[in-house]
Design an enzyme around this catalytic site. Sequence first.
Site, PDB file in Angstrom:
ATOM      1  N   HIS A 171      -7.410  10.726   4.845  1.00 41.45           N
ATOM      2  CA  HIS A 171      -8.599  10.032   5.340  1.00 41.45           C
ATOM      3  C   HIS A 171      -9.610  11.053   5.826  1.00 41.45           C
ATOM      4  O   HIS A 171      -9.551  11.518   6.955  1.00 41.45           O
ATOM      5  CB  HIS A 171      -8.237   9.064   6.474  1.00 41.45           C
ATOM      6  CG  HIS A 171      -7.338   7.962   6.013  1.00 41.45           C
ATOM      7  ND1 HIS A 171      -6.006   7.934   6.295  1.00 41.45           N
ATOM      8  CD2 HIS A 171      -7.583   6.859   5.267  1.00 41.45           C
ATOM      9  CE1 HIS A 171      -5.460   6.849   5.738  1.00 41.45           C
ATOM     10  NE2 HIS A 171      -6.396   6.186   5.110  1.00 41.45           N
ATOM     11  N   GLU A 207      -7.119  -1.995  -3.701  1.00 47.66           N
ATOM     12  CA  GLU A 207      -7.527  -0.598  -3.470  1.00 47.66           C
ATOM     13  C   GLU A 207      -7.436   0.211  -4.750  1.00 47.66           C
ATOM     14  O   GLU A 207      -6.476   0.083  -5.512  1.00 47.66           O
ATOM     15  CB  GLU A 207      -6.647   0.059  -2.399  1.00 47.66           C
ATOM     16  CG  GLU A 207      -7.018   1.521  -2.140  1.00 47.66           C
ATOM     17  CD  GLU A 207      -6.273   2.159  -0.971  1.00 47.66           C
ATOM     18  OE1 GLU A 207      -5.186   1.685  -0.633  1.00 47.66           O
ATOM     19  OE2 GLU A 207      -6.808   3.147  -0.415  1.00 47.66           O
ATOM     20  N   ASP A 215      -3.237   7.223  -3.508  1.00 48.17           N
ATOM     21  CA  ASP A 215      -3.387   6.063  -2.625  1.00 48.17           C
ATOM     22  C   ASP A 215      -3.807   4.866  -3.467  1.00 48.17           C
ATOM     23  O   ASP A 215      -4.674   4.987  -4.339  1.00 48.17           O
ATOM     24  CB  ASP A 215      -4.454   6.368  -1.567  1.00 48.17           C
ATOM     25  CG  ASP A 215      -4.516   5.332  -0.459  1.00 48.17           C
ATOM     26  OD1 ASP A 215      -3.632   4.462  -0.382  1.00 48.17           O
ATOM     27  OD2 ASP A 215      -5.466   5.416   0.347  1.00 48.17           O
ATOM     28  N   ASP A 275       0.871  -1.182   0.000  1.00 46.86           N
ATOM     29  CA  ASP A 275       0.000   0.000   0.000  1.00 46.86           C
ATOM     30  C   ASP A 275       0.901   1.222   0.000  1.00 46.86           C
ATOM     31  O   ASP A 275       1.761   1.366   0.875  1.00 46.86           O
ATOM     32  CB  ASP A 275      -0.900  -0.032   1.242  1.00 46.86           C
ATOM     33  CG  ASP A 275      -2.094   0.899   1.120  1.00 46.86           C
ATOM     34  OD1 ASP A 275      -1.956   1.959   0.490  1.00 46.86           O
ATOM     35  OD2 ASP A 275      -3.164   0.554   1.669  1.00 46.86           O
ATOM     36  N   HIS A 299     -12.275   5.615   2.008  1.00 50.89           N
ATOM     37  CA  HIS A 299     -12.276   6.954   2.605  1.00 50.89           C
ATOM     38  C   HIS A 299     -12.243   8.017   1.524  1.00 50.89           C
ATOM     39  O   HIS A 299     -11.819   7.756   0.394  1.00 50.89           O
ATOM     40  CB  HIS A 299     -11.050   7.105   3.506  1.00 50.89           C
ATOM     41  CG  HIS A 299      -9.767   6.656   2.845  1.00 50.89           C
ATOM     42  ND1 HIS A 299      -8.952   7.513   2.165  1.00 50.89           N
ATOM     43  CD2 HIS A 299      -9.202   5.422   2.709  1.00 50.89           C
ATOM     44  CE1 HIS A 299      -7.913   6.831   1.665  1.00 50.89           C
ATOM     45  NE2 HIS A 299      -8.049   5.543   1.970  1.00 50.89           N
ATOM     46  N   GLU A 324     -11.391   0.193  -0.657  1.00 52.07           N
ATOM     47  CA  GLU A 324     -10.383  -0.829  -0.386  1.00 52.07           C
ATOM     48  C   GLU A 324     -10.937  -2.014   0.383  1.00 52.07           C
ATOM     49  O   GLU A 324     -10.932  -2.040   1.594  1.00 52.07           O
ATOM     50  CB  GLU A 324      -9.155  -0.237   0.310  1.00 52.07           C
ATOM     51  CG  GLU A 324      -9.393   0.698   1.461  1.00 52.07           C
ATOM     52  CD  GLU A 324      -8.076   1.350   1.921  1.00 52.07           C
ATOM     53  OE1 GLU A 324      -7.057   0.641   2.034  1.00 52.07           O
ATOM     54  OE2 GLU A 324      -8.075   2.563   2.173  1.00 52.07           O
TER      55      GLU A 324
HETATM   56 MN    MN Z   1      -6.616   4.027   1.424  1.00 51.81          MN
HETATM   57 MN    MN Z   2      -3.858   2.687   0.728  1.00 53.77          MN
END
Ligand code: MN
Ligand code: MN
Length: 304
Positions: free
Chosen positions: A164, A284, A96, A85, A156, A189
């Site tokens: 977030h 994700e 992200d 990640d 998020h 995710e």
């Molecule tokens: Mn994330």
């Molecule tokens: Mn992530």
Amino acid sequence: MEEDRLKQAIEVGKASQDAIVSASRLVKPGARLLDVAEAAEKALRQSGFGLAFPINLSQNERAAHYSPSLEDQTTFSERDIVKIDFGAEKNGVLGDGALTIDLSGEHGKMVEAAEKALDNAISMVKAGIEVRKIGAEIARTVESAGFKVILNLGGHGIEENDLHTGSFIPNYDNGDSDVLEDGAIIAIEPFITTKSGKGQVTEGDNMEIYSYVGGAVPRTPGARKVLHEIESKYPKNPFAVRWLGSGMSRFSLYSAISELSKTGCISVNPVLIEMGRAPVAQAEAELLVEKDSCKVITLAKRTG
Ligand code: MN
Ligand code: MN
């Protein structure tokens, strides 16, 4: 969303996705987590981006937030399932994304189920949809493949300097009638585990990722020095302890981190572990919510 911001989000998203895929090629049995982390972070910085957060390399029952220390001798094993990640940053715009690599050859179906759940969720995203409906579709997909969702992790909203924020996007129908807004950037995710898992994560011992909070003055000179470094280099986004304290002994650095954490100057993001110690897969994507659908900003796919 204004043109300029969208352009930047797409640029940062592409860098994030490329960085995740490049890192995934380094994840091999025998490779040290620390070497993979440092190579991946260095490559992203050298391509002209900041880091939205330290790379997370989470093996097996670790779902997220594992990042190695400088002393970490852990290597990947041929029995591992690994979540990568990672995200880039530029001018406060954050990327992200994540993918799962199955080194064991035993968890292919689980990885596919997480990816399928993500694809199905993406196909539903549009302005006005209730987040619980996305969660319901994720859970339906995962359960029909014979797996379990992790209930206390989810997607998020993403805004400038805030990874977030806004909507929480559950991985099951949590009854939340919150709706997605046109122009919002979100991450979805799915985290999933086997039927022997509890379907929940709890905090573990590895504490290498922190965020700056500020607001207090630490007592010792060492802690003040480290705080100054954090304030000057990483005031906005999460950082790794291994990025700090060059010239300091490891002992002094961790003493300073401990004091800063106790005084509330920084907050920790501990490793998150599946409560039944069952293996976890994650997929994700980062998306721009549009009127009738969405635009994919990151969607890192496994390669050969
Ligand atoms: Mn994330
Ligand atoms: Mn992530």
